[in-house]
Write a protein that holds these residues in place. Structure first.
Motif, mmCIF file in Angstrom:
data_model
loop_
_atom_site.group_PDB
_atom_site.id
_atom_site.type_symbol
_atom_site.label_atom_id
_atom_site.label_comp_id
_atom_site.label_asym_id
_atom_site.label_seq_id
_atom_site.Cartn_x
_atom_site.Cartn_y
_atom_site.Cartn_z
ATOM 1 N N ALA A 16 0.843 -1.192 0.000
ATOM 2 C CA ALA A 16 0.000 0.000 0.000
ATOM 3 C C ALA A 16 0.881 1.247 0.000
ATOM 4 N N ARG A 17 0.719 2.085 -1.022
ATOM 5 C CA ARG A 17 1.673 3.156 -1.259
ATOM 6 C C ARG A 17 1.691 4.208 -0.140
ATOM 7 N N ALA A 18 0.533 4.539 0.415
ATOM 8 C CA ALA A 18 0.519 5.545 1.477
ATOM 9 C C ALA A 18 1.320 5.073 2.685
ATOM 10 N N SER A 19 1.182 3.800 3.025
ATOM 11 C CA SER A 19 1.926 3.247 4.153
ATOM 12 C C SER A 19 3.425 3.237 3.864
ATOM 13 N N ILE A 20 3.799 2.873 2.641
ATOM 14 C CA ILE A 20 5.218 2.841 2.271
ATOM 15 C C ILE A 20 5.823 4.238 2.337
ATOM 16 N N ARG A 21 5.116 5.231 1.818
ATOM 17 C CA ARG A 21 5.644 6.599 1.863
ATOM 18 C C ARG A 21 5.859 7.059 3.286
ATOM 19 N N ARG A 22 4.919 6.734 4.157
ATOM 20 C CA ARG A 22 5.049 7.129 5.563
ATOM 21 C C ARG A 22 6.285 6.479 6.194
ATOM 22 N N ARG A 23 6.518 5.232 5.873
ATOM 23 C CA ARG A 23 7.670 4.536 6.460
ATOM 24 C C ARG A 23 8.987 5.045 5.882
ATOM 25 N N LEU A 24 8.959 5.398 4.606
ATOM 26 C CA LEU A 24 10.172 5.949 4.009
ATOM 27 C C LEU A 24 10.511 7.313 4.614
ATOM 28 N N GLN A 61 9.867 8.170 7.690
ATOM 29 C CA GLN A 61 10.439 7.844 8.995
ATOM 30 C C GLN A 61 11.874 7.363 8.862
ATOM 31 N N ALA A 62 12.129 6.543 7.835
ATOM 32 C CA ALA A 62 13.486 6.045 7.622
ATOM 33 C C ALA A 62 14.442 7.192 7.321
ATOM 34 N N CYS A 63 14.024 8.130 6.475
ATOM 35 C CA CYS A 63 14.876 9.280 6.165
ATOM 36 C C CYS A 63 15.227 10.056 7.430
ATOM 37 N N GLN A 64 14.241 10.287 8.270
ATOM 38 C CA GLN A 64 14.475 11.041 9.500
ATOM 39 C C GLN A 64 15.417 10.310 10.446
ATOM 40 N N LEU A 71 15.037 -2.217 5.842
ATOM 41 C CA LEU A 71 14.048 -3.282 5.976
ATOM 42 C C LEU A 71 13.317 -3.216 7.307
ATOM 43 N N ASP A 72 13.987 -2.742 8.323
ATOM 44 C CA ASP A 72 13.336 -2.620 9.628
ATOM 45 C C ASP A 72 12.209 -1.594 9.606
ATOM 46 N N PHE A 73 12.296 -0.637 8.699
ATOM 47 C CA PHE A 73 11.219 0.353 8.565
ATOM 48 C C PHE A 73 10.120 -0.144 7.624
ATOM 49 N N LEU A 74 10.487 -0.886 6.592
ATOM 50 C CA LEU A 74 9.515 -1.298 5.587
ATOM 51 C C LEU A 74 8.696 -2.506 6.013
ATOM 52 N N THR A 75 9.190 -3.289 6.947
ATOM 53 C CA THR A 75 8.444 -4.452 7.429
ATOM 54 C C THR A 75 7.891 -4.171 8.818
#
Length: 282
Positions: free
Chosen positions: A37-45, A47-50, A75-79
């Motif tokens: 789900a793209r909205a969830s992936i964007r949110r996690r990305l 967070q990963a950037c931060q 991977l810890d952010f995406l899963t």
């Protein structure tokens, strides 16, 4: 009139960056998150950037392509790694009371925990099977795409402050023993008995890329497909259908359903309120 006024709005930069990073992740490392789900992936990305110190998704993509250490951290952010033992106790109580009598008729059993995360659901099943006298004749496949999560599951070590919740859930699930019978504690950690994982095969497996690997009597995949788009949900359900033996059982998460899947006709509802299904004969 300026012709540019009639042109459609350009695609947001962040959406383009997300698409390119997911493509890079798939081509470079063969991890496929393109149908999450793209909205969830964007949110996690974001967070990963931060957390990882990147100013943009593009900068993180560049680092990902040239440094494998970034992959492990990303991977810890995406899963999703949020779980607990005997989560949703009613699910395990339904298995104990309504599914186990059927499982007891098999001379040997294979159970697949798909998306096992850090192992909480795996140990929940192992304890339930031990209490019902089935563990010694059961082979459990515990799979996940995150190698760090699989390592955690293999160790069976959890923070002591989580045990109160685990214990309460176990009791509500109809547990026949004390949860403390299955672990030892030291300092601020508990370690679950290695006998619980003697019949467990740990393996990396992607529901987006990989194929069926065994015939099972029960597949449990909970709170994983809510992060998939519809085509990937259908692919995963197709894998579960193909991996189940005749009249085998499938357990999903409380917010997941077969209702709109192209594979819905392959199953019947077995315990509707707990999202437990049974594969049809044909």
């Amino acid at each position: 009139m300026d012709a540019t006024l009639n042109q459609p709005a350009s695609e947001p930069v962040e959406e383009i960056e997300t698409y390119l990073l997911l493509e890079a992740l798939h081509r470079r490392y063969h991890y496929d998150f393109r149908h999450y789900a793209r909205a969830s992936i964007r949110r996690r990305l974001r967070q990963a950037c931060q957390q990882l110190g990147f100013a943009s998704i593009s900068m993180m993509q560049d680092a990902l392509l040239h440094d494998e250490a970034v992959l492990t951290r990303l991977l810890d952010f995406l899963t999703v790694q949020v779980s607990e033992m005997f989560r949703d106790p009613g699910y395990f109580k339904a298995i104990r009371e309504k599914v186990v009598p059927h499982l007891q008729t098999y001379p040997s059993l294979k159970i697949w925990i798909a998306g096992c995360s850090g192992g909480e659901e795996l140990y929940s099943f192992a304890i339930l099977l031990q209490e019902e006298g089935l563990l010694d004749r059961t082979l459990i496949y515990a799979t996940d795409i995150n190698p760090t999560a699989l390592e955690t599951a293999q160790k069976g070590i959890y923070a002591l402050d989580r045990i109160a919740t685990f214990t309460r859930n176990h009791q509500r699930s109809g547990g026949r023993t004390s949860l403390s019978d299955y672990y030892s504690s030291a300092y601020d950690r508990v370690v679950f008995d290695r006998k619980l994982r003697e019949r467990v095969v740990f393996s990396d497996h992607s529901l987006a890329n990989d194929a069926v690997f065994a015939e099972c009597q029960f597949v449990s995949c909970r709170n994983v497909m809510i992060y998939f788009d519809r085509p990937l949900q259908d692919r995963a359900l197709g894998l579960f259908r193909d991996s189940l033996s005749r009249r085998g059982f499938l357990g999903l998460g409380s917010k997941e359903t077969l209702r709109f899947s192209e594979h819905a006709d392959a199953f019947t509802e077995f315990v509707r309120e707990e999202k437990i299904y049974r594969r049809r004969d044909a």
